[in-house]
Motif scaffolding. Structure first.
Motif, PDB file in Angstrom:
ATOM      1  N   ALA A  84      13.043 -32.823  17.513  1.00  0.00           N
ATOM      2  CA  ALA A  84      11.693 -32.965  18.076  1.00  0.00           C
ATOM      3  C   ALA A  84      11.710 -33.813  19.338  1.00  0.00           C
ATOM      4  N   SER A  85      12.590 -34.813  19.387  1.00  0.00           N
ATOM      5  CA  SER A  85      12.676 -35.658  20.580  1.00  0.00           C
ATOM      6  C   SER A  85      13.249 -34.899  21.771  1.00  0.00           C
ATOM      7  N   PHE A  86      13.897 -33.774  21.517  1.00  0.00           N
ATOM      8  CA  PHE A  86      14.382 -32.906  22.585  1.00  0.00           C
ATOM      9  C   PHE A  86      13.405 -31.774  22.892  1.00  0.00           C
ATOM     10  N   GLY A  87      12.201 -31.846  22.317  1.00  0.00           N
ATOM     11  CA  GLY A  87      11.148 -30.914  22.660  1.00  0.00           C
ATOM     12  C   GLY A  87      10.992 -29.717  21.760  1.00  0.00           C
ATOM     13  N   TYR A  88      11.803 -29.604  20.726  1.00  0.00           N
ATOM     14  CA  TYR A  88      11.696 -28.465  19.821  1.00  0.00           C
ATOM     15  C   TYR A  88      10.629 -28.702  18.759  1.00  0.00           C
ATOM     16  N   ASP A  89       9.857 -27.671  18.466  1.00  0.00           N
ATOM     17  CA  ASP A  89       9.003 -27.695  17.284  1.00  0.00           C
ATOM     18  C   ASP A  89       9.934 -27.519  16.091  1.00  0.00           C
ATOM     19  N   ALA A  90      10.134 -28.581  15.325  1.00  0.00           N
ATOM     20  CA  ALA A  90      11.205 -28.621  14.335  1.00  0.00           C
ATOM     21  C   ALA A  90      10.663 -28.553  12.922  1.00  0.00           C
ATOM     22  N   VAL A  91      11.289 -27.708  12.116  1.00  0.00           N
ATOM     23  CA  VAL A  91      10.937 -27.549  10.709  1.00  0.00           C
ATOM     24  C   VAL A  91      12.039 -28.160   9.861  1.00  0.00           C
ATOM     25  N   GLY A  92      11.666 -29.102   9.012  1.00  0.00           N
ATOM     26  CA  GLY A  92      12.588 -29.683   8.049  1.00  0.00           C
ATOM     27  C   GLY A  92      12.325 -29.067   6.694  1.00  0.00           C
ATOM     28  N   LEU A  93      13.346 -28.421   6.130  1.00  0.00           N
ATOM     29  CA  LEU A  93      13.215 -27.705   4.865  1.00  0.00           C
ATOM     30  C   LEU A  93      14.139 -28.322   3.831  1.00  0.00           C
ATOM     31  N   ASP A  94      13.607 -28.567   2.643  1.00  0.00           N
ATOM     32  CA  ASP A  94      14.458 -29.032   1.554  1.00  0.00           C
ATOM     33  C   ASP A  94      13.917 -28.493   0.237  1.00  0.00           C
ATOM     34  N   LEU A  95      14.834 -28.202  -0.661  1.00  0.00           N
ATOM     35  CA  LEU A  95      14.455 -27.691  -1.973  1.00  0.00           C
ATOM     36  C   LEU A  95      13.833 -28.774  -2.843  1.00  0.00           C
ATOM     37  N   ALA A  96      14.203 -30.029  -2.566  1.00  0.00           N
ATOM     38  CA  ALA A  96      13.722 -31.154  -3.377  1.00  0.00           C
ATOM     39  C   ALA A  96      12.428 -31.720  -2.781  1.00  0.00           C
ATOM     40  N   GLU A  97      11.375 -31.733  -3.559  1.00  0.00           N
ATOM     41  CA  GLU A  97      10.098 -32.255  -3.075  1.00  0.00           C
ATOM     42  C   GLU A  97      10.183 -33.745  -2.771  1.00  0.00           C
ATOM     43  N   THR A  98      10.990 -34.475  -3.535  1.00  0.00           N
ATOM     44  CA  THR A  98      11.144 -35.909  -3.272  1.00  0.00           C
ATOM     45  C   THR A  98      11.785 -36.135  -1.919  1.00  0.00           C
ATOM     46  N   ALA A  99      12.726 -35.296  -1.529  1.00  0.00           N
ATOM     47  CA  ALA A  99      13.347 -35.416  -0.213  1.00  0.00           C
ATOM     48  C   ALA A  99      12.309 -35.258   0.890  1.00  0.00           C
ATOM     49  N   ILE A 100      11.410 -34.302   0.744  1.00  0.00           N
ATOM     50  CA  ILE A 100      10.384 -34.080   1.762  1.00  0.00           C
ATOM     51  C   ILE A 100       9.429 -35.266   1.829  1.00  0.00           C
ATOM     52  N   ARG A 101       9.095 -35.849   0.691  1.00  0.00           N
ATOM     53  CA  ARG A 101       8.246 -37.050   0.713  1.00  0.00           C
ATOM     54  C   ARG A 101       8.944 -38.178   1.473  1.00  0.00           C
ATOM     55  N   GLU A 102      10.240 -38.327   1.259  1.00  0.00           N
ATOM     56  CA  GLU A 102      10.979 -39.378   1.962  1.00  0.00           C
ATOM     57  C   GLU A 102      11.117 -39.055   3.449  1.00  0.00           C
ATOM     58  N   ALA A 103      11.195 -37.774   3.784  1.00  0.00           N
ATOM     59  CA  ALA A 103      11.248 -37.380   5.194  1.00  0.00           C
ATOM     60  C   ALA A 103       9.943 -37.744   5.902  1.00  0.00           C
ATOM     61  N   ARG A 104       8.836 -37.499   5.241  1.00  0.00           N
ATOM     62  CA  ARG A 104       7.548 -37.870   5.844  1.00  0.00           C
ATOM     63  C   ARG A 104       7.452 -39.379   6.044  1.00  0.00           C
TER      64      ARG A 104
END
Length: 274
Positions: A84-104
């Protein structure tokens, strides 16, 4: 072996692939994440900043279209925030919902500290970040993210988290998700590079011949000898949907886990396109 890696392997030993998702969630909920590097991947940052021939930076869109990136198995999202810092609209995908909460949570912490992911030189606008808890092999995450294909896909500690039985399916999916445009790039930080394909995981071993065979003929099983090596990978004829390897690079810097005791960098970076 990194601290916690043996516990991870024990959890997956003999586990059917359909149960892998719950195992990854269990590891995240118990904070057993030895694959987390606590920051973005240096080889990716170096490529994006030094190889405009491979990665022309998004500068206000390409023919009115914003450029997109995907990090499957994103974990805490360090590489998503870098893209994202290089200008890309970036999608972070993970199978684990806890991982996504920690990413946020990681994104929120980064927003409070502008020094962590500064806007790359020449980039006029930070890309949007979207976090999705979902299955890489299902189109559901694409509908949630509002994206059909990606200009960059970055694979690090993702393909090595898949046993060999799933890797032909992984290759076919990568071919499907990567933009067919001339600038579409799949970037793989190969880890644990050189570990025998026949040894237990995760992480399961990877090597350059394996990727070449898989991505030249996406979806097809690849021949391996008893030691897990892929004979004749450089002679495999590429199919119409096969990817072409543009570069195979020894990075000048990488994560500590990719450096041998004598200082030799064992990681490799491969760059692919349609």
């Amino acid at each position: 072996m990194a601290a916690g890696s043996q516990e991870v392997q024990n959890l997956f030993k003999g586990l059917p692939t359909q149960n892998h998702g719950s195992a990854w969630e269990q590891l995240w909920t118990t904070s057993l994440t030895p694959w987390d590097r606590s920051g973005p991947s240096p080889p990716l940052a170096d490529l994006l900043s030094s190889r405009p021939d491979l990665f022309p930076l998004p500068r206000g869109g390409e023919e009115g279209r914003r450029r997109t990136a995907l990090v499957p198995g994103c974990g805490r999202g360090h590489d998503v925030l870098l893209l994202a810092s290089f200008g890309y609209d970036a999608v972070g995908l993970d199978l684990a919902e806890t991982a996504i909460r920690e990413a946020r949570a990681n994104e929120e912490a980064a927003a409070a500290d502008e020094t962590r992911y500064p806007l790359a030189e020449g980039v006029v606008e930070r890309g949007r970040v979207t976090w999705v808890a979902g299955d890489f092999f299902s189109d559901a995450f694409l509908r949630e993210a509002g994206v059909d294909s990606f200009d960059i896909i970055f694979d690090y500690t993702f393909s090595c988290a898949l046993p060999m039985s799933l890797r032909p399916k992984w290759a076919a999916r990568m071919s499907r998700l990567l933009s067919p445009a001339a600038t579409g790039r799949l970037v793989i930080l190969q880890f644990p590079n050189g570990k025998s394909l026949s040894l237990p995981g995760p992480p399961w071993g990877v090597n350059s011949d394996m990727y070449l065979a898989l991505l030249s003929r996406p979806g097809e099983e690849i021949p391996c000898d008893d030691d897990g090596n892929v004979p004749g990978a450089d002679r495999i004829e590429r199919t119409a949907d096969g990817l072409r390897r543009l570069e195979l690079i020894v990075p000048t810097r990488t994560h500590t886990i990719g450096v041998a005791a004598d200082g030799t960098i064992t990681d490799r970076v491969s760059v692919w396109s349609h």
